[in-house]
Design a protein around this motif. Structure first.
Motif, PDB file in Angstrom:
ATOM      1  N   VAL A 156      -9.543  -0.521 -12.340  1.00  0.00           N
ATOM      2  CA  VAL A 156      -9.668  -1.004 -10.959  1.00  0.00           C
ATOM      3  C   VAL A 156      -8.423  -1.779 -10.511  1.00  0.00           C
TER       4      VAL A 156
ATOM      5  N   SER B  47     -18.034   7.721   2.252  1.00  0.00           N
ATOM      6  CA  SER B  47     -16.639   7.407   1.927  1.00  0.00           C
ATOM      7  C   SER B  47     -15.719   8.534   2.380  1.00  0.00           C
TER       8      SER B  47
ATOM      9  N   GLY C 180       0.792  -1.230   0.000  1.00  0.00           N
ATOM     10  CA  GLY C 180       0.000   0.000   0.000  1.00  0.00           C
ATOM     11  C   GLY C 180       0.816   1.268   0.000  1.00  0.00           C
TER      12      GLY C 180
ATOM     13  N   GLN D 203     -21.493   6.570  -1.989  1.00  0.00           N
ATOM     14  CA  GLN D 203     -20.190   6.897  -1.407  1.00  0.00           C
ATOM     15  C   GLN D 203     -20.258   8.046  -0.412  1.00  0.00           C
TER      16      GLN D 203
ATOM     17  N   GLN E 205       0.799  -4.315  -3.748  1.00  0.00           N
ATOM     18  CA  GLN E 205      -0.582  -4.272  -3.260  1.00  0.00           C
ATOM     19  C   GLN E 205      -0.882  -5.439  -2.335  1.00  0.00           C
TER      20      GLN E 205
ATOM     21  N   GLY F 110      -6.286   1.671  -6.490  1.00  0.00           N
ATOM     22  CA  GLY F 110      -7.353   2.149  -5.617  1.00  0.00           C
ATOM     23  C   GLY F 110      -7.432   3.669  -5.649  1.00  0.00           C
ATOM     24  N   ASP F 111      -8.515   4.207  -5.085  1.00  0.00           N
ATOM     25  CA  ASP F 111      -8.670   5.661  -5.026  1.00  0.00           C
ATOM     26  C   ASP F 111      -7.490   6.318  -4.308  1.00  0.00           C
ATOM     27  N   ASP F 112      -7.091   5.707  -3.184  1.00  0.00           N
ATOM     28  CA  ASP F 112      -5.984   6.295  -2.406  1.00  0.00           C
ATOM     29  C   ASP F 112      -4.685   6.289  -3.206  1.00  0.00           C
ATOM     30  N   ASP F 113      -4.486   5.175  -3.904  1.00  0.00           N
ATOM     31  CA  ASP F 113      -3.244   5.067  -4.693  1.00  0.00           C
ATOM     32  C   ASP F 113      -3.208   6.132  -5.781  1.00  0.00           C
TER      33      ASP F 113
ATOM     34  N   LEU G 104      -6.687   3.395 -12.495  1.00  0.00           N
ATOM     35  CA  LEU G 104      -7.857   3.497 -11.616  1.00  0.00           C
ATOM     36  C   LEU G 104      -9.110   3.043 -12.364  1.00  0.00           C
TER      37      LEU G 104
END
Lengths: 726, 312
Positions: free
Chosen positions: A398, A463, A315, A460, A342, A401-404, A395
């Motif tokens: 998929v 989120s 991560g 979301q 990951q 991830g959003d954070d990545d 992204l």
């Protein structure tokens, strides 16, 4: 006291060692290669510094005189000493207004109250490469030749990058299996027109230009420049990520990347990075750089590549790692990439960013002068050089991830910020331009969090990323605040601009389906769903869609298999404009296309014939579908967009203006992006070249009054108001 | 013209004076520091020198099958590699890279922003800071590498700087003491050499002229009043190590002459010296061996640094 004693002791030891050296004979003075080289290189650096310093001091009066003579007319009329343009790609005026009203952007509010805040007219189509090209040339697209990210090859109908053409060297020397290049690769900027900072340079005004799109390859001028959008990765693509996995699925190809299946042997995973094609050896294919990963724990591993060991944590991105691809004959190509482990179990998953040009040893001309990219790398460490450094495709697929993804955007912006403030520190007289892309990328990918009617919105609201866009605007405001502090003097004009706004992208329109339904396009049997127009029957097709901006006629004598007679083209364009304008999405009962433009009517200039024949102005919430953009006709006219790429701006330009903030008052009803270059020239007292379509804006002096002597753009105001994008 | 000449002469005089002042100051400072340093370093060298001698004998025993020139080249190359690794693992490589990057960035800034005089001065200042930082990061590895390197060099020095006496060759032997005339001094040459002339009393020493008779390592015995002091004498044609001097406990002498035991601390004799001839060769002769060593080890280090990923 203890600290002082420690330092005193250290001082004695240091002195002792120095004397140890001083006392020694020649034989003993040499104490090892490392230290020897260090002392040597330090002496060389010292010598060079002394020489260049002395040269700078002695030559400065001559240089100053030369600059004065060359730019004396401009200097006499200049109304500012420094002009700073901070570009925030894709800042949406309605969001800016909202956050300012809520007090979340105090610095931009201050700028608005002190000077100007207004909407900024964008280009048709409102795409970054088109808009920034108009910004830097002061011209409409018909004069700079950029109409979209992509264009079509008139022979093969395949999509091609519109802004740059990259080919191998023209001449090679064949030696057995080797082809030795006799010269550099043929890299051509397809954007035409002269950037306004070149004109400034001709008048002795220095420019520091950081990451303005469509500046690759970097052109020479009086200043320094780092290229941006359309800088390729090392493979020559616009960014190809790699994803290594032990998962059971076979190797997959994704848009913008590839998935490679790997095998775990004990704790080891071995594979290779794919580099550029090996032009040195015939038929050698792409160069490879092997790497191995030793899994050391559930969340950790050690990567070894080119003999370098890099610790990986699940991560967490690795720092930039230099990778070397060996072509043979001792020739190597350097690239940089980041690794993101990951997972190590149950399946091993490793994401690798596109392998980018190493700024310290650039394989392509990404800066002017060429050492500028290296200067930045030495000054602040290695940084992303890829035009679209933020991996939206990863992204979308998929695999990230959003954070990545957010990490990539924020890292790129941090790198940019360091460059920008270094430039502001260095250039106190002249032009500073810097464009930040993060705002565009994050809005593209996170709009689904703020639009509850978006197909990709899946509750979301709770989120952690629901405020990602708001946070983005707040960060931009902080950046502006810091910039205002460094520009807090009477001699600096500061502008904060965006090239276009932003909106939701809920539904995609497959224009190839519409063209088929209306008899303009015919597919070969089994041709449906084939990419890159491979399924189109050209002998019966008059019109086709490719790219984001518009549609093309299949004109006889222009396209290789054209069937539309050139004399019928104008009528066909009018017919299509009429039919497409007002196209409705019956399923949602919404207007899908606001306006369709006949390119020959909205553009002027020698390159307008290179444009798509029609530019489509979609309504809010709509855009060309993913499939139509890559020439893949489906069986549905409208598609829900359920991808992470949920925001867009490729719509009717009237609906998506950018922003213009300035620390001075500006008197203009409808300023446009293409007016900014002429405005800068005007403020520096340089005559605006006649070929520019943009007009200088009327910028007030410090006391808030507008000059009346013709400079300051007031004379051009009336004309400028009349030429808004219609 | 006269004025210009005066200025140049004046300037040169001033520089010379400055040089002398700096040297005097440095020597004075060294004198003070030496008082503290000598007991420590002398003790350290008492331990290190025997180890160095054994290692030296082993290494030169191995390379003795080669010509002296090739031996020096190989030893220099190996030393370059060893020092490279020592440097790598005793230095902060990241900090060195950062300091070098600062230097390069500011050198490039001088070129890129040459019209901005403010940037020129600022970059020069930052460049100096970068150089100072680089030297600071060199300090630790230099301190660690320094002693083993000097011990290694002294082992080379006793083989390349001088050569053993050839059979039939003459040499002078000096015994230094504070008041020579107040002592009775005699030399028993023993096997391997014969005394031709002596003892000749000088201002601070007694001298003898000896002649070597046959190859080998021998002991010269000096009788000073009631004290007997030995000094090694080497006769031969190869790459034998020679001990030019035997002296008391001072780290500088111990460093340059590591072979023999120190003179007793209460001895009337301060040192004994044999004037061995210089070794003659453009590659491994006196003083040239240092140059050869320097060039070879630097080249090897330079070539192998990227391979072993050492930054300096």
């Amino acid at each position: 006291m203890v600290g002082r004693r420690r330092w005193s002791a250290l001082g004695v030891v240091l002195l002792a060692c120095l004397f140890l050296l001083a006392e020694a004979t020649t034989a003993q003075a040499y104490i090892g290669p490392g230290a020897g080289f260090a002392v040597g290189s330090s002496l060389v650096a010292f010598f060079l510094a002394f020489l260049s310093g002395a040269a700078a001091i002695f030559l400065w009066p001559t240089r100053w005189l030369f600059r004065y003579l060359r730019g004396r007319h401009a200097m006499a009329r200049a109304r500012t000493k420094r002009f700073v343009i901070l570009g925030l790609d894709g800042m949406e005026p309605t969001l800016a207004e909202k956050y300012m009203a809520e007090g979340k952007m105090p610095n931009l509010s201050k700028l608005k109250n002190k000077g100007t805040f207004t909407r900024l007219g964008t280009t048709a189509p409102p795409l970054s490469p088109v808009a920034w090209s108009s910004f830097l040339t002061g011209c409409n697209p018909g004069k700079h030749n950029i109409f979209d990210f992509l264009t079509r090859n008139v022979h093969s109908y395949l999509p091609e990058l519109s802004s740059v053409s990259i080919n191998g060297p023209r001449r090679v020397l064949k030696l057995g299996k080797y082809s030795i290049p006799l010269g550099k690769s043929d890299i051509r900027l397809m954007r035409k027109g002269k950037p306004f900072w070149n004109t400034l340079g001709e008048h002795g005004i220095f420019g520091n230009i950081i990451r303005v799109p469509i500046t690759f390859p970097a052109e020479p001028f009086r200043g320094v420049l780092l290229s941006a959008m359309c800088v390729p990765d090392l493979r020559g693509s616009q960014g190809t990520f790699s994803f290594y996995s032990t998962g059971s699925s076979t190797d997959e190809e994704h848009i913008g990347g590839e998935q490679i299946r790997v095998k775990r042997e004990g704790n080891m995973v071995r594979s290779y990075l794919v580099g550029p094609d090996n032009g040195l050896k015939e038929g050698a294919g792409a160069m490879q750089c092997p790497f191995e990963v030793e899994i050391t724990g559930k969340d950790s591993a050690i990567l070894t590549v080119n003999g370098e060991r890099v610790e990986l944590k699940c991560g967490k991105y690795s720092p930039w790692v230099v990778v070397k691809f060996k072509a043979g004959l001792g020739i190597k190509v350097d690239g940089i990439c980041e690794f993101l482990l990951q997972a190590t179990e149950p399946e091993f998953r490793l994401y690798v960013t596109p392998i980018q040009i190493d700024p310290a040893k650039p394989a392509m001309p990404i800066s002017h002068p060429s050492v500028f990219s290296n200067y930045l790398a030495k000054n602040q460490g290695r940084y992303a050089t890829l035009g679209l450094a933020e991996d939206t495709w990863g992204l979308n697929a998929v695999l990230l991830g959003d954070d990545d993804f957010l990490h990539q955007c924020l890292e790129a912006d941090d790198e940019r910020e360091k460059m920008f403030f270094d430039a502001l520190d260095k250039v106190r007289s002249g032009l500073n331009v810097c464009v930040f892309d993060g705002m565009d990328r994050i809005q593209h990918m996170f709009w689904r969090y703020i639009d509850e009617s978006h197909p990709a919105y899946k509750g979301q609201a709770e989120s952690q990323h629901r405020n990602a866009i708001e946070e983005l605007y707040k960060r931009a405001d902080e950046l502006v605040g810091k910039t205002m502090k460094t520009c807090d003097d009477d001699n600096t004009v500061l502008m904060v601009i965006s090239d276009h706004g932003f909106n939701s992208f809920r539904r995609g329109v497959d224009l190839n389906v519409w063209l088929e339904q209306n008899g303009y396009l015919t597919l070969k049997p089994g041709g449906r769903n084939q990419k890159y127009l491979a399924g189109v029957d050209w002998s019966k097709t008059k019109v086709f869609c490719l790219g984001l901006a518009g549609i093309w006629l299949n004109v006889k004598g222009r396209e290789s298999q054209g069937i539309v007679e050139p004399e019928d083209a104008a009528a066909l364009r009018s017919e299509l404009c009429e039919k497409l304008t007002g196209l409705r999405d019956d399923e949602k009962d919404e207007l899908a296309i606001s306006r369709a433009f006949d390119a020959q009517k909205i553009y002027a200039g020698p390159y307008k014939t290179e444009s798509p024949d029609l530019i489509i102005g979609y309504n809010r919430g709509y855009r060309v579908s993913w499939e139509a953009a890559i020439g893949q006709p489906t069986d549905k006219l409208f598609h829900d967009n359920d991808k992470a790429w949920s925001g867009d701006h490729c719509i009717d330009p009237k609906l998506i203006p950018g922003v213009l903030y300035c620390n001075r008052k500006i008197d203009a009803k409808h300023p446009r992006l293409m007016d900014l270059g002429p405005t800068v020239l005007d403020m520096f007292g340089v005559d605006v070249p006649g070929h520019m379509d943009g007009k200088p804006l009327a910028v007030a002096d410090l006391d808030g009054t507008f000059p009346t002597n013709g400079h300051g753009g007031r004379a051009a105001k009336q004309e400028q108001e009349a030429v808004v994008v219609s | 013209m006269e004025t210009l000449g005066d200025i140049l002469v004046g300037g040169a005089n001033w520089l010379w004076w400055l040089y002398e002042a700096v040297i005097s100051l440095a020597l004075a400072a060294f004198g003070v520091i030496d008082v503290v340093l000598n007991p420590v370093l002398s003790t350290v060298l008492r331990v290190l020198n025997p180890i160095g001698n054994v290692l030296g004998d082993v290494v030169y025993g191995v390379v003795s099958v080669l010509s002296p020139a090739w031996g020096l080249v190989i030893i220099s190359a190996i030393t370059g590699v060893v020092m490279l690794f020592m440097f790598k693992y005793t230095s902060n490589q990241q900090a060195i890279v950062a300091a070098k990057d600062t230097i390069k960035a500011n050198l490039l800034a001088l070129k890129l922003y040459k019209d901005e005089l403010r940037v020129t001065f600022l970059s020069q200042w930052r460049l100096m800071l970068g150089i100072a930082r680089l030297q600071w990061h060199m300090f630790k590895p230099v301190v660690i590498v320094l002693l083993p390197m000097l011990v290694g060099l002294s082992q080379m020095g006793i083989r390349y700087q001088w050569r053993a006496l050839h059979a039939g060759e003459q040499a002078y032997v000096h015994v230094y003491m504070d008041e020579p005339l107040s002592h009775e001094v005699a030399l028993e040459a023993g096997a391997g050499a014969e005394v031709e002339v002596g003892a000749m009393a000088g201002a601070g020493d007694y001298a003898w002229r000896i002649r070597a008779t046959e190859p080998g390592v021998y002991t010269l015995k000096f009788l000073v009043d009631t004290e007997t002091i030995d000094k090694e004498l080497v006769v031969g044609d190869g790459l034998e190590r020679v001990s030019v001097e035997r002296a008391g406990a001072h780290w500088v002498t111990q460093l340059f002459h590591p072979v023999e035991a120190l003179l007793p601390s209460r001895s009337a004799v301060s040192r004994i010296e044999i004037k061995y001839p210089d070794r003659e060769s453009w590659i491994y002769g006196s003083d040239y061996w240092v140059l050869t060593f320097f060039v070879i080890s630097m080249l090897v280090a330079l070539v192998l640094a990227p391979v072993f990923k050492v930054k300096f």
